[in-house]
Write an enzyme that holds these catalytic residues in place. Sequence first.
Site, mmCIF file in Angstrom:
data_model
loop_
_atom_site.group_PDB
_atom_site.id
_atom_site.type_symbol
_atom_site.label_atom_id
_atom_site.label_comp_id
_atom_site.label_asym_id
_atom_site.label_seq_id
_atom_site.Cartn_x
_atom_site.Cartn_y
_atom_site.Cartn_z
ATOM 1 N N VAL A 16 0.837 -1.205 0.000
ATOM 2 C CA VAL A 16 0.000 0.000 0.000
ATOM 3 C C VAL A 16 0.873 1.256 0.000
ATOM 4 O O VAL A 16 0.648 2.191 -0.786
ATOM 5 C CB VAL A 16 -0.951 0.016 1.223
ATOM 6 C CG1 VAL A 16 -1.803 1.286 1.212
ATOM 7 C CG2 VAL A 16 -1.845 -1.224 1.233
ATOM 8 N N ARG A 47 11.471 -0.444 7.674
ATOM 9 C CA ARG A 47 12.337 -1.268 8.539
ATOM 10 C C ARG A 47 13.703 -1.476 7.906
ATOM 11 O O ARG A 47 14.711 -1.522 8.576
ATOM 12 C CB ARG A 47 11.676 -2.630 8.785
ATOM 13 C CG ARG A 47 10.689 -2.628 9.919
ATOM 14 C CD ARG A 47 10.067 -3.985 10.085
ATOM 15 N NE ARG A 47 9.498 -4.460 8.827
ATOM 16 C CZ ARG A 47 8.553 -5.387 8.739
ATOM 17 N NH1 ARG A 47 8.094 -5.959 9.833
ATOM 18 N NH2 ARG A 47 8.081 -5.760 7.584
ATOM 19 N N LYS A 107 -6.452 -2.001 10.193
ATOM 20 C CA LYS A 107 -7.715 -2.486 10.798
ATOM 21 C C LYS A 107 -7.496 -3.047 12.198
ATOM 22 O O LYS A 107 -8.379 -2.960 13.052
ATOM 23 C CB LYS A 107 -8.384 -3.537 9.917
ATOM 24 C CG LYS A 107 -7.560 -4.786 9.745
ATOM 25 C CD LYS A 107 -7.989 -5.587 8.543
ATOM 26 C CE LYS A 107 -6.802 -6.269 7.944
ATOM 27 N NZ LYS A 107 -6.418 -5.888 6.639
ATOM 28 N N VAL A 134 -11.087 -0.605 6.239
ATOM 29 C CA VAL A 134 -12.153 -1.564 5.915
ATOM 30 C C VAL A 134 -12.487 -1.453 4.430
ATOM 31 O O VAL A 134 -12.755 -0.360 3.934
ATOM 32 C CB VAL A 134 -13.451 -1.274 6.713
ATOM 33 C CG1 VAL A 134 -14.462 -2.393 6.508
ATOM 34 C CG2 VAL A 134 -13.163 -1.082 8.175
ATOM 35 N N ASP A 203 -9.759 -11.476 10.471
ATOM 36 C CA ASP A 203 -9.709 -10.249 9.665
ATOM 37 C C ASP A 203 -11.122 -9.676 9.483
ATOM 38 O O ASP A 203 -11.345 -8.481 9.652
ATOM 39 C CB ASP A 203 -9.072 -10.585 8.301
ATOM 40 C CG ASP A 203 -9.084 -9.419 7.350
ATOM 41 O OD1 ASP A 203 -8.133 -8.622 7.378
ATOM 42 O OD2 ASP A 203 -10.050 -9.278 6.572
ATOM 43 N N LYS A 207 -12.768 -6.022 10.864
ATOM 44 C CA LYS A 207 -13.472 -5.068 9.994
ATOM 45 C C LYS A 207 -14.897 -4.845 10.485
ATOM 46 O O LYS A 207 -15.404 -3.718 10.448
ATOM 47 C CB LYS A 207 -13.454 -5.576 8.555
ATOM 48 C CG LYS A 207 -12.055 -5.559 7.948
ATOM 49 C CD LYS A 207 -12.022 -6.329 6.646
ATOM 50 C CE LYS A 207 -10.655 -6.252 5.982
ATOM 51 N NZ LYS A 207 -10.531 -7.209 4.867
ATOM 52 N N GLY A 304 -5.559 -4.730 -2.115
ATOM 53 C CA GLY A 304 -4.656 -4.412 -3.216
ATOM 54 C C GLY A 304 -4.055 -3.032 -3.005
ATOM 55 O O GLY A 304 -4.692 -2.147 -2.430
HETATM 56 N N1 LIG Z 1 -2.303 -4.945 1.138
HETATM 57 C C1 LIG Z 1 -3.589 -4.663 1.059
HETATM 58 O O1 LIG Z 1 -4.268 -5.024 0.096
HETATM 59 C C2 LIG Z 1 -4.269 -3.902 2.171
HETATM 60 C C3 LIG Z 1 -5.636 -3.559 2.048
HETATM 61 C C4 LIG Z 1 -6.244 -2.818 3.061
HETATM 62 C C5 LIG Z 1 -5.518 -2.459 4.176
HETATM 63 N N2 LIG Z 1 -4.208 -2.843 4.273
HETATM 64 C C6 LIG Z 1 -3.489 -2.462 5.480
HETATM 65 O O2 LIG Z 1 -2.428 -1.600 5.112
HETATM 66 C C7 LIG Z 1 -1.324 -1.813 5.992
HETATM 67 C C8 LIG Z 1 -0.083 -2.141 5.148
HETATM 68 O O3 LIG Z 1 -0.308 -3.308 4.409
HETATM 69 P P1 LIG Z 1 0.699 -3.759 3.253
HETATM 70 O O4 LIG Z 1 0.055 -4.893 2.556
HETATM 71 O O5 LIG Z 1 1.138 -2.587 2.459
HETATM 72 O O6 LIG Z 1 1.932 -4.304 4.129
HETATM 73 P P2 LIG Z 1 3.408 -4.683 3.623
HETATM 74 O O7 LIG Z 1 3.440 -4.857 2.155
HETATM 75 O O8 LIG Z 1 3.876 -5.791 4.496
HETATM 76 O O9 LIG Z 1 4.265 -3.368 3.959
HETATM 77 C C9 LIG Z 1 4.492 -2.942 5.260
HETATM 78 C C10 LIG Z 1 5.483 -1.785 5.210
HETATM 79 O O10 LIG Z 1 5.606 -1.241 6.505
HETATM 80 C C11 LIG Z 1 6.955 -1.224 6.917
HETATM 81 N N3 LIG Z 1 6.936 -1.537 8.349
HETATM 82 C C12 LIG Z 1 6.311 -2.562 8.960
HETATM 83 N N4 LIG Z 1 6.494 -2.497 10.288
HETATM 84 C C13 LIG Z 1 7.250 -1.403 10.508
HETATM 85 C C14 LIG Z 1 7.798 -0.812 11.675
HETATM 86 N N5 LIG Z 1 7.594 -1.339 12.875
HETATM 87 N N6 LIG Z 1 8.544 0.294 11.528
HETATM 88 C C15 LIG Z 1 8.755 0.825 10.314
HETATM 89 N N7 LIG Z 1 8.269 0.320 9.169
HETATM 90 C C16 LIG Z 1 7.515 -0.789 9.264
HETATM 91 C C17 LIG Z 1 7.674 -2.250 6.078
HETATM 92 O O11 LIG Z 1 9.023 -1.856 5.941
HETATM 93 P P3 LIG Z 1 10.077 -2.683 5.009
HETATM 94 O O12 LIG Z 1 9.555 -2.539 3.614
HETATM 95 O O13 LIG Z 1 11.369 -1.982 5.196
HETATM 96 O O14 LIG Z 1 10.056 -4.086 5.504
HETATM 97 C C18 LIG Z 1 6.881 -2.178 4.760
HETATM 98 O O15 LIG Z 1 7.398 -1.173 3.934
HETATM 99 C C19 LIG Z 1 -1.763 -2.921 6.949
HETATM 100 O O16 LIG Z 1 -2.320 -2.332 8.096
HETATM 101 C C20 LIG Z 1 -2.840 -3.641 6.162
HETATM 102 O O17 LIG Z 1 -3.776 -4.299 7.005
HETATM 103 C C21 LIG Z 1 -3.567 -3.539 3.301
#
Ligand SMILES: NC(=O)c1ccc[n+]([C@@H]2O[C@H](COP(=O)([O-])OP(=O)(O)OC[C@H]3O[C@@H](n4cnc5c(N)ncnc54)[C@H](OP(=O)(O)O)[C@@H]3O)[C@@H](O)[C@H]2O)c1
Length: 430
Positions: A16, A47, A107, A134, A203, A207, A304
């Site tokens: 995201v 990170r 969430k 959500v 999950d 939501k 996504g």
């Molecule tokens: N993916 C989806 O479709 C989606 C949909 C709705 C909501 N969300 C929500 O959006 C959020 C992100 O999801 P995502 O899929 O984008 O996750 P992701 O691809 O795993 O990315 C997480 C990012 O956050 C960084 N990060 C994680 N913990 C950290 C910390 N303690 N300190 C600093 N940086 C940190 C990571 O750094 P590094 O890259 O350096 O490891 C990475 O860049 C979540 O809350 C998820 O529930 C996601």
Amino acid sequence: MAGEMLNVGLIGLGTVGAQVADRMLSWGPQLSRRAGMELCLRRVLVRHLNKRRSIEISPSLLTTRPEEILDDPEIQVLVEVAGGDDPVHSYLERAIQAGKHVITANKVVMARHGPELLDRAAEKNVDVYFEAAVGGGIPLISTFRTDLQANRIERVSAVINGTTNYVLGRMASAGLPLSEAVAEAQAAGYAEADPTDDIAGFDAAYKLAILGSIAYEIRVRPPEIYREGIEAIEPVDFRYARELGYAIKLIAHTQRHPGRIEARVHPAMVPLDHPLARVEGAENAVFVEGDLVGQVLLVGQGAGGRPTASAVVGDLIDLARSIRRGVQFRPSFSFDDRIGVVPMGEVTTRAYYRIRVEDRPGVLAAIGQVFAEEGVSISSFIQKDAWSQDQTAELVVTTHPAQDASLQNARNRMADLEPVRAVSSFLRVF
Ligand SMILES: NC(=O)c1ccc[n+]([C@@H]2O[C@H](COP(=O)([O-])OP(=O)(O)OC[C@H]3O[C@@H](n4cnc5c(N)ncnc54)[C@H](OP(=O)(O)O)[C@@H]3O)[C@@H](O)[C@H]2O)c1
């Protein structure tokens, strides 16, 4: 507009976060025109500094030190798209305490701590936006907060977890067992390496806690939500469901009762002509009923990077406009703590049972007696396949509405009957 600028600190540059950063960096003039001020991405917390990123971004923007965002007085907005509870929850608290606005897609944090964060934000006169938490790109929170404000919300029913919907869809269409459908979802990028949060319904419960809190302005805690996952469903259930005129979906449902609400997540047989039965693949759909508006259906991509970034950046523009006008023009929340959640046993539902029995006289009478003693009235009773080699048969029973406790008692009591080999499946009928 000249000279006005909103400085943004971003936490997370993954699926995201990369799309949020990309939109801000590559579509600046258009966003600024809509926002009425320049939106400046000032710092990005990650990170791993040297990780390969899916977008082009100047390394000078990246940091691994949270204080470079949280303690920077120039940063007015924290956009959090990292995920998980701690340490992110504490970052959001610190940002609010420092007078920063917060936009989050998280969430878990919003379901567990949302009402408290919103209370703290109101005290500090800052805003917390969480449209992306959500339903990904589907405008849900803003719909409740603005467009449906004039309504008493009566019920919200949703297919809100794309992973389970994809898995159930593959089980239904290709006859795959759960494990194979999950493996396929993982290969297609729809399921995590550890899919427990999705498959077990956590999950969806997070939501639903957020949706219920917003819809009824009460504090719905995730542990108060009745939760069952899709682990026990077998391919044959889809065949029987179709014969009976149903699809099987993981449903998140909440409904208003006098002084209380019901809130539950479980797989359910949904009539084929219901809009939620037609939600395919990784799509999400939310069915809302308000006393003025009637029924509203919101459908779209529930996850996504790009759809979710659409919600996050949309919140950012909304916030910028609100700051520019010098008003908190969106209503703040006030939660009514007198309203609680009805225990599942007291909820009225219908059920479907698939029962493996010995194929001999008296079995149907014994099963019928259990239902009668539990005060449950049978809607349909069908003997399916009989197996001559072990002299067993499969019965499929659906009921009329009854208290859920009685339906569960009936399941447990039938399982104890001598000629019953197993109650192989127990699903609510929606
Ligand atoms: N993916 C989806 O479709 C989606 C949909 C709705 C909501 N969300 C929500 O959006 C959020 C992100 O999801 P995502 O899929 O984008 O996750 P992701 O691809 O795993 O990315 C997480 C990012 O956050 C960084 N990060 C994680 N913990 C950290 C910390 N303690 N300190 C600093 N940086 C940190 C990571 O750094 P590094 O890259 O350096 O490891 C990475 O860049 C979540 O809350 C998820 O529930 C996601």
